[in-house]
Design an enzyme around this catalytic site. Structure first.
Site, PDB file in Angstrom:
ATOM      1  N   ARG A  18      -7.468   0.694  17.002  1.00  0.00           N
ATOM      2  CA  ARG A  18      -7.865   0.882  15.618  1.00  0.00           C
ATOM      3  C   ARG A  18      -8.884  -0.231  15.362  1.00  0.00           C
ATOM      4  O   ARG A  18      -9.800  -0.372  16.156  1.00  0.00           O
ATOM      5  CB  ARG A  18      -6.649   0.873  14.662  1.00  0.00           C
ATOM      6  CG  ARG A  18      -6.946   1.662  13.378  1.00  0.00           C
ATOM      7  CD  ARG A  18      -5.763   1.724  12.420  1.00  0.00           C
ATOM      8  NE  ARG A  18      -5.597   0.484  11.678  1.00  0.00           N
ATOM      9  CZ  ARG A  18      -4.677   0.314  10.728  1.00  0.00           C
ATOM     10  NH1 ARG A  18      -3.855   1.277  10.414  1.00  0.00           N
ATOM     11  NH2 ARG A  18      -4.581  -0.839  10.082  1.00  0.00           N
ATOM     12  N   LYS A  40       0.798  -1.236   0.000  1.00  0.00           N
ATOM     13  CA  LYS A  40       0.000   0.000   0.000  1.00  0.00           C
ATOM     14  C   LYS A  40       0.830   1.286   0.000  1.00  0.00           C
ATOM     15  O   LYS A  40       0.321   2.335  -0.371  1.00  0.00           O
ATOM     16  CB  LYS A  40      -0.957   0.005   1.185  1.00  0.00           C
ATOM     17  CG  LYS A  40      -0.260   0.151   2.520  1.00  0.00           C
ATOM     18  CD  LYS A  40      -1.232  -0.031   3.664  1.00  0.00           C
ATOM     19  CE  LYS A  40      -0.508   0.208   4.968  1.00  0.00           C
ATOM     20  NZ  LYS A  40      -1.192  -0.386   6.106  1.00  0.00           N
TER      21      LYS A  40
HETATM   22  C1  LIG Z   1      -0.290  -1.170   6.671  1.00  0.00           C
HETATM   23  C2  LIG Z   1      -0.650  -2.420   7.329  1.00  0.00           C
HETATM   24  C3  LIG Z   1       0.343  -3.389   7.555  1.00  0.00           C
HETATM   25  C4  LIG Z   1       1.802  -3.187   7.188  1.00  0.00           C
HETATM   26  O1  LIG Z   1       2.399  -2.225   7.993  1.00  0.00           O
HETATM   27  P1  LIG Z   1       3.992  -1.940   7.931  1.00  0.00           P
HETATM   28  O2  LIG Z   1       4.262  -1.122   9.122  1.00  0.00           O
HETATM   29  O3  LIG Z   1       4.239  -1.210   6.652  1.00  0.00           O
HETATM   30  O4  LIG Z   1       4.675  -3.255   7.948  1.00  0.00           O
HETATM   31  C5  LIG Z   1      -0.053  -4.579   8.153  1.00  0.00           C
HETATM   32  N1  LIG Z   1      -1.345  -4.784   8.516  1.00  0.00           N
HETATM   33  C6  LIG Z   1      -2.310  -3.871   8.322  1.00  0.00           C
HETATM   34  C7  LIG Z   1      -3.704  -4.177   8.746  1.00  0.00           C
HETATM   35  C8  LIG Z   1      -2.003  -2.662   7.714  1.00  0.00           C
HETATM   36  O5  LIG Z   1      -2.967  -1.755   7.531  1.00  0.00           O
END
Ligand SMILES: *Cc1c(COP(=O)(O)O)cnc(C)c1O
Length: 354
Positions: free
Chosen positions: A130, A35
């Site tokens: 969250r 993302k």
């Molecule tokens: C963005 C996200 C991740 C990955 O996070 P990083 O810190 O980039 O490794 C994992 N799980 C969820 C639900 C996310 O939204």
């Protein structure tokens, strides 16, 4: 064209292997998260070359890109599916993260309509506030979800260190494992996945403290920038410079450090404050907040210091780097905010190197 972000695909492949090796020793599967870079297929491709078996993104639009380029790779939807996204979720994602019965019922109905089995992971909120089901409500939600036609309950997941900044540890992740065990006992059904978070869980892998039972992590930043995200330490052997931002100097002149006149609001409605450092040589770069937040970048040349930025300009102190002038190109390391900004800004040109 400048500004540009130079993306080293070999370094991304290398960092992916670093994370995969670390995880393999603990029996943990790595789902690679796309993302932060709009699911750019060349970057996702480098992750797959390193051995990643599943890609994950928060946005349907990005899953669409991944599905088009990698039709055989199973995809995970990271953000909770909205009721309006149920159809696309079932069409594009092999698995989604969920916390609402209303949505699960809609996913179940849609999966039956599309003649598919859609896999779900139930998210548990262990304090970060969250997404996630509050732990005491989990048994009730899980009992209903496990019996929905068209859905397969893959297991449980948690996301920490995002909203609340809560650090993953043996206590909260241990709690996730024991919730999964309770659920297996009460349902008589085995749970395949316990998804123990994001790059903030990497320190536990490094120290061997990841509770046994956790068998999946969802990793973005750890691969892209080579860092865990609790203290932002570099992972052993990882490259910190897979992404480098470059921008051009438009003006280079000696000026004071405190503006002249009455200070009102700046372009963003803030009242700026200035430290008086006397006269300095200031460079103005063609790089503004429409390109990247200045808080998310740092100059590779340590002699260069950032003063601030407006929509289209970054202002830096180059007094100690006398060779820098109009037409020079300055380079910057990116942190997560800088990566996200520059990868999602249409003004920052993406250049791939190997
Ligand atoms: C963005 C996200 C991740 C990955 O996070 P990083 O810190 O980039 O490794 C994992 N799980 C969820 C639900 C996310 O939204």
């Amino acid at each position: 064209m400048l500004p540009e972000i130079v993306i080293d695909l070999d370094k991304i492949e290398h960092n992916t292997k670093v994370v995969l090796d670390l995880a393999r020793q603990a029996g943990v599967e790595v789902v690679a998260v796309t993302k932060a870079f709009l699911a750019e297929p060349q970057i996702a491709g480098a992750m797959l070359r390193a051995g990643i078996k599943m890609l994950a993104d928060a946005r349907i639009e990005n899953l669409e890109i991944l599905h088009r380029h990698f039709p055989d790779v199973p995809l995970m939807l990271l953000r909770l599916p909205g009721l309006s996204q149920v159809k696309d979720t079932v069409r594009l994602a092999a698995v989604s993260l969920n916390s609402e019965l209303k949505v699960l019922r809609a996913l179940s109905e849609e999966a039956r309509r599309q003649g598919k089995k859609h896999r779900v992971i139930l998210m548990v909120d262990l304090g970060d506030l969250r997404e996630g089901i509050w732990a005491e409500n989990l048994p009730e939600v899980a009992a209903e979800a496990m019996n929905m036609d068209g859905l397969v309950m893959d297991g449980l997941g948690v996301n920490l260190a995002c909203y609340g900044g809560i650090i993953p540890n043996g206590d909260n992740l241990g709690q996730l494992v024991s919730l999964a065990q309770d659920l297996e006992t009460s349902s008589g059904q085995k749970l395949k996945v316990i998804s123990g978070g994001n790059s903030a869980s990497l320190p536990l892998l490094l120290t061997g403290e990841l509770p046994s039972g956790i068998n999946q992590l969802r990793i973005g930043e750890g691969i892209l920038l080579g860092r865990e995200t609790v203290k932002r330490r570099l992972l052993p052997g990882a490259a910190a410079d897979a992404f480098v931002l470059r921008a051009e100097v438009l003006e280079s002149q000696d000026k004071p450090t405190v503006p002249i006149g009455n200070v009102g609001q700046d372009a963003f409605g803030e009242t700026p404050q200035f430290e008086d450092k006397g006269w300095r040589r200031r460079a103005i770069l063609a790089l503004g907040r429409q390109d990247v937040p200045p808080e998310g970048i740092s100059p590779l040349d340590e002699r260069v210091k950032i003063f601030g930025a407006s929509s289209d300009h970054l202002i830096v102190d180059i007094t100690d780097a006398p060779e820098v002038g109009v037409g020079s190109v300055l380079e910057f390391n990116v942190r997560y905010a800088g990566l996200l900004g520059s990868m999602t800004s249409p003004y920052v040109h993406k250049r791939f190197v190997k």
